[in-house]
Structure formats: C-alpha cells, structure tokens
Write a protein that holds these residues in place. Structure first.
Motif, PDB file in Angstrom:
ATOM      1  N   LEU A  53     135.736  12.156   7.597  1.00 34.00           N
ATOM      2  CA  LEU A  53     134.832  11.667   6.512  1.00 34.00           C
ATOM      3  C   LEU A  53     134.937  10.150   6.468  1.00 34.00           C
ATOM      4  CD1 LEU A  53     135.623  14.312   3.771  1.00 34.00           C
ATOM      5  CD2 LEU A  53     133.264  13.859   4.828  1.00 34.00           C
ATOM      6  N   SER A  54     136.106   9.603   6.541  1.00 37.96           N
ATOM      7  CA  SER A  54     136.242   8.111   6.244  1.00 37.96           C
ATOM      8  C   SER A  54     136.765   7.618   7.001  1.00 37.96           C
ATOM      9  CB  SER A  54     136.794   7.976   4.726  1.00 37.96           C
ATOM     10  OG  SER A  54     138.262   8.717   4.568  1.00 37.96           O
ATOM     11  N   GLY A  55     137.504   7.944   8.070  1.00 36.55           N
ATOM     12  CA  GLY A  55     138.347   7.322   8.906  1.00 36.55           C
ATOM     13  C   GLY A  55     139.716   7.102   8.225  1.00 36.55           C
ATOM     14  N   SER A  56     140.267   7.430   7.077  1.00 37.44           N
ATOM     15  CA  SER A  56     141.562   7.236   6.615  1.00 37.44           C
ATOM     16  C   SER A  56     141.860   8.371   5.895  1.00 37.44           C
ATOM     17  CB  SER A  56     141.428   6.121   5.697  1.00 37.44           C
ATOM     18  OG  SER A  56     140.323   6.558   4.424  1.00 37.44           O
ATOM     19  N   GLU A  57     143.272   8.762   5.492  1.00 39.23           N
ATOM     20  CA  GLU A  57     143.528   9.838   4.875  1.00 39.23           C
ATOM     21  C   GLU A  57     144.139   9.459   3.381  1.00 39.23           C
ATOM     22  OE1 GLU A  57     146.454  11.744   7.162  1.00 39.23           O
ATOM     23  OE2 GLU A  57     145.308  11.555   8.924  1.00 39.23           O
TER      24      GLU A  57
END
Length: 608
Positions: free
Chosen positions: A575-579
């Motif tokens: 979704l965003s490239g991060s967690e």
C-alpha cells in the motif's frame, strides 16, 4: 487444478515449493524480486523453450515440476464413452479441460496416480532438456498438449495466442455451448471430406485406369484371336514328336506287325511265320489230341492270348501312315509358337492364360464403368454437401446469438475494470469463399474486434491493446465464460493484469478475479494490495543478498506463503512502501473488507 509447483535452481530461485489455493492465489513482491521466474517455471513444464541461461549460477541443471489434482469425473473419463466426439473442443480426445489432459496422458502411456498428474522438466546448463510425465520421459510437445488443457496463462506474450482466429472460434464455441450443433456439423463434414477424398482418388486414377483398360482390352483380344484350348499345346508337342520320329515309328511298327501277324504287312518282307500263325498252329495241334483235360485248357489259354495279340495288332496297324507330313510339322510348330507366346505373357500354362482372360474381362468392366461411378459419387457428394451446409447454418445461428451476448457482457465488464469507453465486438461472418465456404469447423470467420477507448478505431484483438489492457480484456472474457458455462476445470494465471490500474478500479479488478476463482483456480501476479487482498492465499517473492560464506551464489530469491500478521505487513508494504501503524491499519481494513465482500463476488452476476 495446480496442486503444487516445485522449483530448483531456476534463475535466482535455488529452491521453492508453492501450493496454490483452490480459489485465488496472489503472488506479490518487490519489482525485480523474481516473480517472473514462477511464470518461467510454469511455461517450462508446459513444454516451453528451454534456455540454459535460466539455470542458476553454479548449478548443473534447473528443474521444475507441476502437480495437478484432477477431478473424479476427469479421471473416470479415461474409461468412458466415445473419445472421438467431433463436437468437443479437443478433436483428438473428444474431451476438454482436465478430461482431455487425462486422455492425452493416457495416449502417452501415463495414467493419473491417486488422481494426480506430474509434469516435470529438467534443463541442463549445457542446454539440453528432458521432459517427464508421471515418471516417464516424453517429448516436450506432450507436456505442452497436456498443460494446455490444464493451464491458461494470460501474460504479455501468452495473450497473443488469442489473436489467432482458431482460438477465438474455440472461445466463442465454449461460451455458446454449441457442442451438439458442432458435433452434428462435424459428422456431416467428415462424411463430406471422406467423399471428396474418394473422388479425388478416383479422378487421379482416371488416366492410369484408361491405360490399364486399354492394356486389358488388347490382351483379351490377343488371346481370343489365338483361341487356345486347354491342353492344346501338349497335344501339339506330342504330334510334333511323332512327325519328327516318323521313320523310326514306321520301321518299328512294321517290324512288330510282321512278327505278330505277317498278313498285316508285305508278306515277302516277313521273315518266317508270325506269332499269330505259330499260336494258331499250336492250338490246332493241342485240339488234335483226343485226350481232354490239360491239353484243352492250354488250347483255350492260347486262344485267349491270340485274341489279345489281335487287339495289339489292330492298334499298331492304325498307327501306320498317320505320322503326318513336313507341311503338317510347319503348321504345328507355328501353332506351338503362338501358344507359347501366350503362356510367356499370362501363363505359365494355357489354363492360367484362360483364367487371366476371364478375370481381365471382369476388371475391364469395372474400369470402363469408372466415369459412371464418378458421376454417381458426385451426385452423392452434392447430397452430403447440402447436409453439411444445412448443419453449418444451424451452427452459425448459435454462434451469432452467442457473439452478440458475449460482446455486450464483456463491454459491460470492461467498464468496471478501469476501461471506460472500451468495447468488444465479436463478429461472425460467412467465409468469403464462393466455391466452397465450408471448413472443418463450419462456414464462419470469427473475429474479436477490440476498441480500447472511445473514439479509437476498431482493431483485431491482440493488435489494439497494451499488455495490461489485454490481460483485463481476457479477465472479462473468462468471467463471462464462467458465468455462462459454469465452472472451468482449469487454472488461470494472470500477469500484468493490474498495469495502469489503481484506486476503485483496482478493487473492482480484485473482486472480479475473486469471482472467477469461485469456479476456477486463479493465480495472479500483482503489485496492487487491492488485488492481493482478495486472494485465498498469498505468496511473497523476496530478493535476499548472497550468503557471506558463498558469494558465488549471488542474489537469491525466496518464496514464502504469508498468513495472519505477516500477510498484513505485506499488504501494508504494497500500500505505502512502509509498515507504519497507519499502513498496517489500512491493510487490516482492506483484508477485512475483501473477506466481507467475498460472498458477493461468488454470486456470479456480471453487474455486481
């Protein structure tokens, strides 16, 4: 369905095992992680080209194996019914899908084991490959034929197959459900094709038949002019032998007659009394004895002997002067030569010559009747053609009705797949061949014409769409086919289907993939969380740095299934490239919403 895919030393994948879900499976991972190697493995076991460059660095060979689980009906089909039903999509086996795969495996000498088929391929670094079906080495074309019934790959290169008119016809027939009409037509077509072959064979033989007829006619005339009689040549040879030995015969017979009965020859030439005279003298002497008994008996015996001698004398006397002349000998030799010419050609005996003439007369009747036979068969051919044309018209009507419905429903689906203004027309037109419009599958030309956006010209499918658009178009086609014809006993693999898609359209795309997965196995390679969230199972492809202890291995790709929180983290990354907590919450919400909407996806309505 694809139950398990095993990979060893293929590109950056050293070892991996994937067990896809029965419904929808998502393959995700960062760009360049090696997701394409999964498709490479599928293509490899499907009989695709073997490239030694795909073998992992430092390995001797790459290996891939696909295990397909088959339905009970498909396995049972191996022993059921007529396997030559012309109405099926598979002209060889009479079945489609898994049933056709089982039939083709059986033809290759392999039967399913515990309801499973094993397809594997080994590619050596030297470039050679080996295809194996159920533990038995087979040509890679056999793997291709079997896998083609079990797996359909909708990828950038694979989609171009649908550009072929034959594939479009097969797809339309599948949606139309015109098996009965196609079977009826193929029966009529096969009868027509058999008659055409028979006529062609007769026509090609007409020239040689005329030559054969001329030969037979001349030969029969030659034999009839000579008019041989059974055994005539042997009788003539015996007569010739008498004429050639006439002097010896005359001398011998004359001498014998002189000795037996001098009255039959010149008396002056006879030497002393003849045998008949001497026996008569002996009989007279014995009768003069007035004592009966043995003397009378011996006299009777001598008289009997004299009677036999009389018969011999008569027979020999008939032979005198019957030897013939030199002119007779010339005629006999000429006749023997004529008869010998016949036996050399059609013998070896005169009886064989006469038998050959009688048989040749029957053969000549058949050959002379061939023009009439051709005319008779041409009349039969016209009847068969009319029947095939009528069956083709019925088949065309079914296709035209299905084509209109298919085009409208696919166009409706495209609007929900971020392709507003796109449309598909399925055009069914009579074949443009005035002299003979019929072919093995009817009289129709089938064309799938795609308009990718409003205002775009209508172009043949495969030449008018990008890879992503074509994947979505194929998804729409498969969805309509599944809704129309029910479950497809097959595995569908989609690659690049999400190219250029985002937002709400991505959700709709995932929903439709999940809907298709209600009736078939679906595997999708995707980078969109909105698509992956719909999957029943998700596998992540990860690129890892080389092991410090073995730098020669280079980058290694691993494949692992994600569940629970692990899957939440993967969806968040997508979704965003991060967690971050926000992305994780978003991921959980997305997964939850997808699960809540799954029953709706299974409803199968085109407009949901």
């Amino acid at each position: 369905m694809l139950e398990e895919l095993d990979i060893r030393n293929l590109g950056p994948i050293r070892e991996a095992t994937i067990a896809p879900a029965a419904g929808m499976t998502a393959i995700t991972g960062e760009t360049g992680a090696g997701k394409s190697m999964l498709l490479s493995a599928i293509r490899l076991v499907s009989g695709g080209a073997a490239e030694s460059s795909r073998v992992s660095s430092g390995a001797d060979e790459a290996w891939a194996q696909a295990i397909f689980a088959l339905s009970d009906d498909a396995v049972a089909s191996e022993h059921s019914g007529d396997t030559n039903d012309a109405g099926s999509g598979d002209a060889d086996s009479g079945f489609t899908g898994a049933a056709a795969a089982v039939a083709k495996a059986h033809d290759a000498g392999v039967d399913p084991e515990d309801g499973e088929l094993f397809l594997s391929r080994t590619v050596r670094a030297s470039g050679r490959s080996r295809a194996v079906l159920g533990g038995k080495s087979v040509p890679r074309s056999v793997l291709g034929a079997i896998a083609g019934e079990l797996v359909t790959i909708h990828g950038q290169t694979d989609q171009l197959k649908i550009a072929a008119s034959s594939r479009q016809r097969e797809f339309l027939d599948r949606v139309a459900g015109d098996e009965a009409e196609l079977a009826s037509y193929r029966k009529a077509w096969d009868a027509l094709a058999a008659m055409d072959e028979r006529l062609e064979r007769l026509r090609s033989q007409e020239s040689s038949a005329r030559q054969q007829a001329d030969y037979l006619r001349e030969s029969i005339d030659r034999i009839n002019r000579t008019d041989p009689q059974p055994g005539e040549d042997e009788e003539l040879k015996a007569r010739r032998e008498r004429i050639e030995n006439a002097a010896d015969i005359a001398q011998g017979v004359g001498s014998a007659l002189g000795a037996l009965d001098a009255s039959q020859v010149d008396v002056d030439a006879a030497d002393g009394a003849s045998a008949v005279e001497l026996i008569n003298h002996a009989v007279t002497s014995l009768r003069a004895i007035r004592v009966g008994g043995t003397f009378a008996e011996q006299a009777d015996r001598l008289e009997s002997i004299n009677a036999d001698l009389g018969d011999v004398v008569f027979a020999l006397s008939q032979e005198l002067g019957d030897e013939g002349s030199v002119e007779d000998l010339d005629q006999i030799n000429g006749r023997i030569h004529e008869l010998g010419d016949l036996t050399r050609r059609w013998g070896p005996t005169l009886a064989d010559v006469l038998a050959w003439r009688d048989k040749a007369a029957f053969d000549l009747e058949d050959l002379d009747a061939s023009p009439e036979k051709v005319a008779e068969l041409e009349s039969e051919r016209q009847t068969l053609y009319d029947a095939a044309l009528a069956a083709a018209d019925v088949l065309s009507a079914a296709r035209v009705a299905a084509a209109a419905d298919l085009g409208a429903r696919v166009t409706e689906e495209l609007g929900s797949l971020a392709m507003l203004g796109a449309s598909l027309e399925v055009r069914v037109t009579p074949r443009d061949k005035a002299d003979d419009p019929l072919g093995p599958y009817g009289r129709d030309d089938i064309a799938f014409l795609f308009t990718p956006f409003e205002g775009s010209p209508q172009l043949p499918m495969g030449k008018s769409a990008s890879g992503g658009e074509l994947s979505r178009l194929m998804l729409a086609l498969e969805l309509v086919a599944a809704d129309t014809r029910g479950g497809a006993d097959q595995t569908f693999i989609f690659d690049e289907v999400d190219a250029g898609v985002g937002g709400k359209a991505a959700v709709e795309l995932g929903k439709r993939l999940a809907r298709l997965a209600r009736s078939a196995q679906v595997i999708v390679v995707t980078h969109l969380a909105q698509v992956a969230s719909w999957a029943d199972a998700q596998f992540v492809v990860t690129k890892e740095p080389p092991d410090a202890d073995d730098d020669d291995l280079g980058v290694v790709t691993t494949i692992a299934e994600v569940n629970g929180e692990t899957r939440v983290h993967e969806i968040a990354r997508m979704l965003s490239g991060s967690e971050s907590e926000a992305s994780l919450d978003h991921a959980r919400e997305l997964l939850s919403d997808s699960r809540l909407m799954l029953p709706l996806a299974g409803a199968g309505a085109a407009g949901d």
